[in-house]
Write an enzyme that holds these catalytic residues in place. Sequence first.
Site, PDB file in Angstrom:
ATOM      1  CE  LYS A   1      -0.366  -0.243   5.050  1.00  8.98           C
ATOM      2  NZ  LYS A   1      -1.173  -0.807   6.161  1.00  8.98           N
TER       3      LYS A   1
ATOM      4  NE  ARG B   1      -6.747   0.261  10.780  1.00 13.41           N
ATOM      5  CZ  ARG B   1      -5.513   0.028  10.343  1.00 13.41           C
ATOM      6  NH1 ARG B   1      -4.571   0.955  10.478  1.00 13.41           N
ATOM      7  NH2 ARG B   1      -5.199  -1.110   9.789  1.00 13.41           N
TER       8      ARG B   1
ATOM      9  CE1 TYR C   1      14.273  30.912   7.934  1.00 13.92           C
ATOM     10  CE2 TYR C   1      14.351  28.571   7.384  1.00 13.92           C
ATOM     11  CZ  TYR C   1      14.090  29.885   7.032  1.00 13.92           C
ATOM     12  OH  TYR C   1      13.648  30.168   5.773  1.00 13.92           O
TER      13      TYR C   1
ATOM     14  CG  MET D   1      10.137  23.634   2.229  1.00 16.50           C
ATOM     15  SD  MET D   1       9.167  24.854   1.331  1.00 16.50           S
ATOM     16  CE  MET D   1       8.348  25.716   2.663  1.00 16.50           C
TER      17      MET D   1
HETATM   18  C1  LIG Z   1      -0.459  -1.872   6.814  1.00 18.42           C
HETATM   19  C2  LIG Z   1      -1.129  -3.172   7.105  1.00 18.42           C
HETATM   20  C3  LIG Z   1      -0.379  -4.367   7.136  1.00 18.42           C
HETATM   21  C4  LIG Z   1       1.124  -4.383   7.086  1.00 18.42           C
HETATM   22  O1  LIG Z   1       1.604  -3.954   8.349  1.00 18.42           O
HETATM   23  P1  LIG Z   1       3.152  -3.864   8.692  1.00 18.42           P
HETATM   24  O2  LIG Z   1       3.159  -3.450  10.120  1.00 18.42           O
HETATM   25  O3  LIG Z   1       3.730  -2.827   7.794  1.00 18.42           O
HETATM   26  O4  LIG Z   1       3.745  -5.197   8.468  1.00 18.42           O
HETATM   27  C5  LIG Z   1      -1.086  -5.551   7.246  1.00 18.42           C
HETATM   28  N1  LIG Z   1      -2.431  -5.574   7.376  1.00 18.42           N
HETATM   29  C6  LIG Z   1      -3.173  -4.448   7.392  1.00 18.42           C
HETATM   30  C7  LIG Z   1      -4.645  -4.530   7.543  1.00 18.42           C
HETATM   31  C8  LIG Z   1      -2.548  -3.200   7.261  1.00 18.42           C
HETATM   32  O5  LIG Z   1      -3.288  -2.079   7.304  1.00 18.42           O
END
Ligand SMILES: *Cc1c(COP(=O)(O)O)cnc(C)c1O
Length: 348
Positions: free
Chosen positions: A37, A132, A246, A294
């Site tokens: 992802k 979630r 800065y 930045m």
């Molecule tokens: C992001 C995610 C993972 C992978 O998690 P990691 O901690 O990066 O290994 C697996 N399952 C779900 C549902 C996720 O949202």
Amino acid sequence: MNRTMSTARLTINLQALASNWRALDAMTEVETGAVVKADAYGLGAGPVADTLAEEGVRKFFVAVAEEGAAVRKAIGPGPMICVFSGHMEGDADLLRAHDLIPLLNSPEQFQRHTQALPDHPFGIQLDSGMNRLGLEPADWAALRPQAEALNPLVVMSHLACSDEPDHAMNHQQLKVFRDMTDGISAPRSLAATGGLLLGSEFHFDFCRPGIGIYGGMPFTAAKPVVTVDLPVVQIRALEVGETVGYGNSWTARRPSRIATVAAGYADGLHRAIGGGIDTFAGGQPCPVVGRISMDLITVDVTDLTHAPDRLRILNGHQTVDDLAEAAGTIGYEILTSLGSRYSRGYVE
Ligand SMILES: *Cc1c(COP(=O)(O)O)cnc(C)c1O
């Protein structure tokens, strides 16, 4: 002009990535998928998914359907691509066109999917306590007979505290997941990287690590996957008492040479990264001094005998997790915020 000399460079070692996946795979008796992802945690979904498919990954996971379409283009037909957000309004065309498996999260998504794409396979995401995503126990109990009759390809849930092995939540969620899925014929999955490391009772039919593949905690044995090289724009000499950047936050205590490199918080090198971070000229550490701007970072190169063209801020010694700790965040956030201004390179 040679852009690769004047822009910051992000180099992704696909060998190390493949090796991390193999190491995780070897820690279980079951299948190992891969989470790609957010553009493969910022490292490029195409090359990353391609590499992992060649290693034998047959289950990929993305957050939304658009990401799944990009992964499908990279790897071609065959491997399963699952979408964590399930079947959202307007997703049907993408799911069908790219052969994506939505992980259905609610009775509404189940209705939407079975109406819009009655013959299209799906998986189920269950909420085992994280609150979630996923079907809650009561909704699942009501839906299970109907869903099971349609042979879901995957039934999964996600752990909230798997990076803390002793957290009571891990076994609590394990119990809830078992109670919700025992007796089902679909392949089950509970573990991401953290859960994989918790041990075999968390592995079920397949694991789905993300961060460990990319070289991040909690997989401590991971090989570093990312290096970041920053081009030096200029180097200046400072007298004792002169300040840098800065807020005058750093003052020269000795005659000093300060290199200014071309990257900053707009490139994911967060302003919150405080002291204790180095850049490297070959093996030699040169401390970051003053505030991160930045687009610019200032570095004390007084102890170098040469004027470097570039300095490396991420390498095998200083990792995404070191930067994360210095910034008060997690490696995931450092990786995914490494910005689009980098020229990206891959080593096979
Ligand atoms: C992001 C995610 C993972 C992978 O998690 P990691 O901690 O990066 O290994 C697996 N399952 C779900 C549902 C996720 O949202």
